[in-house]
Scaffold this motif. Sequence first.
Motif, PDB file in Angstrom:
ATOM      1  N   ASP A  98      -2.499   4.038 -10.568  1.00  0.00           N
ATOM      2  CA  ASP A  98      -3.430   3.456  -9.632  1.00  0.00           C
ATOM      3  C   ASP A  98      -3.577   1.870 -10.186  1.00  0.00           C
ATOM      4  OD1 ASP A  98      -4.816   4.246 -11.734  1.00  0.00           O
ATOM      5  OD2 ASP A  98      -6.732   4.437 -10.669  1.00  0.00           O
ATOM      6  N   VAL A  99      -3.368   1.463 -11.118  1.00  0.00           N
ATOM      7  CA  VAL A  99      -3.076   0.058 -11.726  1.00  0.00           C
ATOM      8  C   VAL A  99      -2.008  -0.603 -11.801  1.00  0.00           C
ATOM      9  CG1 VAL A  99      -5.361   0.585 -12.808  1.00  0.00           C
ATOM     10  CG2 VAL A  99      -3.129   0.693 -14.111  1.00  0.00           C
ATOM     11  N   GLY A 100      -0.883   0.006 -11.316  1.00  0.00           N
ATOM     12  CA  GLY A 100       0.288  -0.624 -11.097  1.00  0.00           C
ATOM     13  C   GLY A 100       1.259  -0.470 -12.362  1.00  0.00           C
ATOM     14  N   ARG A 101       0.909   0.656 -13.256  1.00  0.00           N
ATOM     15  CA  ARG A 101       1.755   0.614 -14.596  1.00  0.00           C
ATOM     16  C   ARG A 101       2.894   1.561 -14.309  1.00  0.00           C
ATOM     17  NH1 ARG A 101      -2.104   2.411 -17.506  1.00  0.00           N
ATOM     18  NH2 ARG A 101      -2.335   0.864 -18.568  1.00  0.00           N
ATOM     19  N   LEU A 102       3.966   1.141 -14.432  1.00  0.00           N
ATOM     20  CA  LEU A 102       5.071   2.263 -13.955  1.00  0.00           C
ATOM     21  C   LEU A 102       5.338   3.401 -15.172  1.00  0.00           C
ATOM     22  CD1 LEU A 102       7.797  -0.736 -13.380  1.00  0.00           C
ATOM     23  CD2 LEU A 102       6.409   0.684 -11.772  1.00  0.00           C
ATOM     24  N   ARG A 127       1.767  -5.660 -10.934  1.00  0.00           N
ATOM     25  CA  ARG A 127       0.709  -5.931  -9.874  1.00  0.00           C
ATOM     26  C   ARG A 127       1.243  -7.375  -9.373  1.00  0.00           C
ATOM     27  NH1 ARG A 127      -3.723  -2.646  -9.986  1.00  0.00           N
ATOM     28  NH2 ARG A 127      -4.794  -4.578  -8.700  1.00  0.00           N
ATOM     29  N   GLU A 128       0.596  -7.525  -8.221  1.00  0.00           N
ATOM     30  CA  GLU A 128       0.794  -8.783  -7.416  1.00  0.00           C
ATOM     31  C   GLU A 128       0.296  -9.993  -8.301  1.00  0.00           C
ATOM     32  OE1 GLU A 128       0.640  -8.511  -2.514  1.00  0.00           O
ATOM     33  OE2 GLU A 128      -0.977  -9.542  -3.691  1.00  0.00           O
ATOM     34  N   ASN A 134       5.734  -7.812  -4.448  1.00  0.00           N
ATOM     35  CA  ASN A 134       6.757  -6.696  -4.504  1.00  0.00           C
ATOM     36  C   ASN A 134       6.085  -5.324  -4.276  1.00  0.00           C
ATOM     37  OD1 ASN A 134       5.554  -4.635  -7.187  1.00  0.00           O
ATOM     38  ND2 ASN A 134       4.742  -6.820  -7.206  1.00  0.00           N
ATOM     39  N   ALA A 135       6.906  -4.692  -3.788  1.00  0.00           N
ATOM     40  CA  ALA A 135       6.296  -3.452  -2.841  1.00  0.00           C
ATOM     41  C   ALA A 135       5.494  -2.497  -3.446  1.00  0.00           C
ATOM     42  CB  ALA A 135       7.615  -2.407  -2.298  1.00  0.00           C
ATOM     43  N   ALA A 141      -2.202  -3.574  -3.585  1.00  0.00           N
ATOM     44  CA  ALA A 141      -3.113  -4.687  -2.803  1.00  0.00           C
ATOM     45  C   ALA A 141      -3.442  -4.518  -1.764  1.00  0.00           C
ATOM     46  CB  ALA A 141      -2.299  -6.025  -3.104  1.00  0.00           C
ATOM     47  N   THR A 142      -2.783  -3.979  -0.705  1.00  0.00           N
ATOM     48  CA  THR A 142      -2.969  -3.520   0.720  1.00  0.00           C
ATOM     49  C   THR A 142      -3.475  -1.952   0.817  1.00  0.00           C
ATOM     50  OG1 THR A 142      -0.664  -3.068   1.345  1.00  0.00           O
ATOM     51  CG2 THR A 142      -1.366  -5.529   1.394  1.00  0.00           C
TER      52      THR A 142
END
Length: 432
Positions: A98-102, A127-128, A134-135, A141-142
């Motif tokens: 949930d924080v963008g860590r792959l 993350r942006e 990036n998707a 973010a959205t």
Amino acid sequence: MTQVPHRDAQWVRAAYESFVGSAGSQEPAGIDPVVAASWRRSLRNGVDPDHPGAVAVAASDDLDDYRRDHPLAVAMPLVRDLVGGATGDGLVVAVSDDVGRLLWIEGRGPVRSAVDHVGFVEGAVWREESVGTNAPGTALATRRPVQVLGAEHFVRPVQQLSCTAAPVHDPAGGIVGVLDLTGGSAAGSHVALALVRATVAMVERELAARAARLRGPDGGDPAWARELAPDLGAAGAAAEPVPDLRLLGAPALRGRRLSLRHAEILLLLAEHPRGLSAEELAVLLHPGDLSLVAVRAEISRLRRVTDGVLDGPLLAGARPYRLARALRSDTDTVRSRLRRGDVRGALAAYPEPLLRRSVAPGVERLREELEAEVREAVHACGDAAAVEQWTARSEGADDHAAWARLARLAPAGGPQAARASAHLGVLERRLA
């Protein structure tokens, strides 16, 4: 006057270079509103267009421990079953937290080498704020499904790739991670979007079912758990929130009829909780040109029409236009039932396509996504009655996979099996 969003590579690249070269003073006219808004955020965050910001990469041992305990670990076999085959078509499948860590990246060949080269690797944070549009980062973010095609990426080294991503929700409604497909043009197709949306829906149902199994008799009864049980009877029906907005039939807000245009506006604003400018609404509402004056006039009429329908104003502000309160629609009911595995109940709540008469580009995309989610749930369910319910509809009449599923589920020698077998024969001769 406004334009339909351009996704042609040359057009987007020219708009991107103009926007970046002017440090944001040249507005990216004609670009997908979600992408344009992300470009603005990337610029405000100071992202270097030529170099992705430093991203933290977890040590392998730490990452292994973290992945082992992550809620999405139990859903990875399902992800591999549903989208793993796509990795052979020049795509990689990625799942983040949930924080963008792959956390997981699966795929091979040139595309895997390409994503490795730009730092899209397990343990990295995308993350942006650090790598721009990036998707997976923009989906976080959205909080909605996103496609980013080629030059729509904010950082130039990533513009050789396209990607589609959608957030994954836990049973309580919070975001637990993101599912992403990255690769060439195929990763930015409508098929990729439908596949990602359908897979996320299946993963969310798996998480919900697992949570229901783990909740013991003395484990409490949170609100989301009450929605999980497939057969709650009258008490369960009463617990399910009554939608404010009807979009799967004659449009209405709390029983008051709405014009198609007003329903379109409310749907689009509900899908973009951070708001939309008049320019963005115009692009999403009309397949050609729609003047800003016309948009503002419709918003003004919508304010008058909805005044007094709900407690307090429905719309807040004008820059951007946004909802003053969350609206639950009948599409939310469909998705809620899909998440808990109640395919028959979802079909009952889905009497017809989303705003079926609308030709607004933004609505058409949402309509396709919802239909794809329902179709994929039907293809995966084990309820013969639900599958038969789908095949009886216009959307399912020529759905070969659904008829094949019904033939497998129906009792051998019974009328369901005979009907399914006969219809499959007709479809196969037609296809031949």
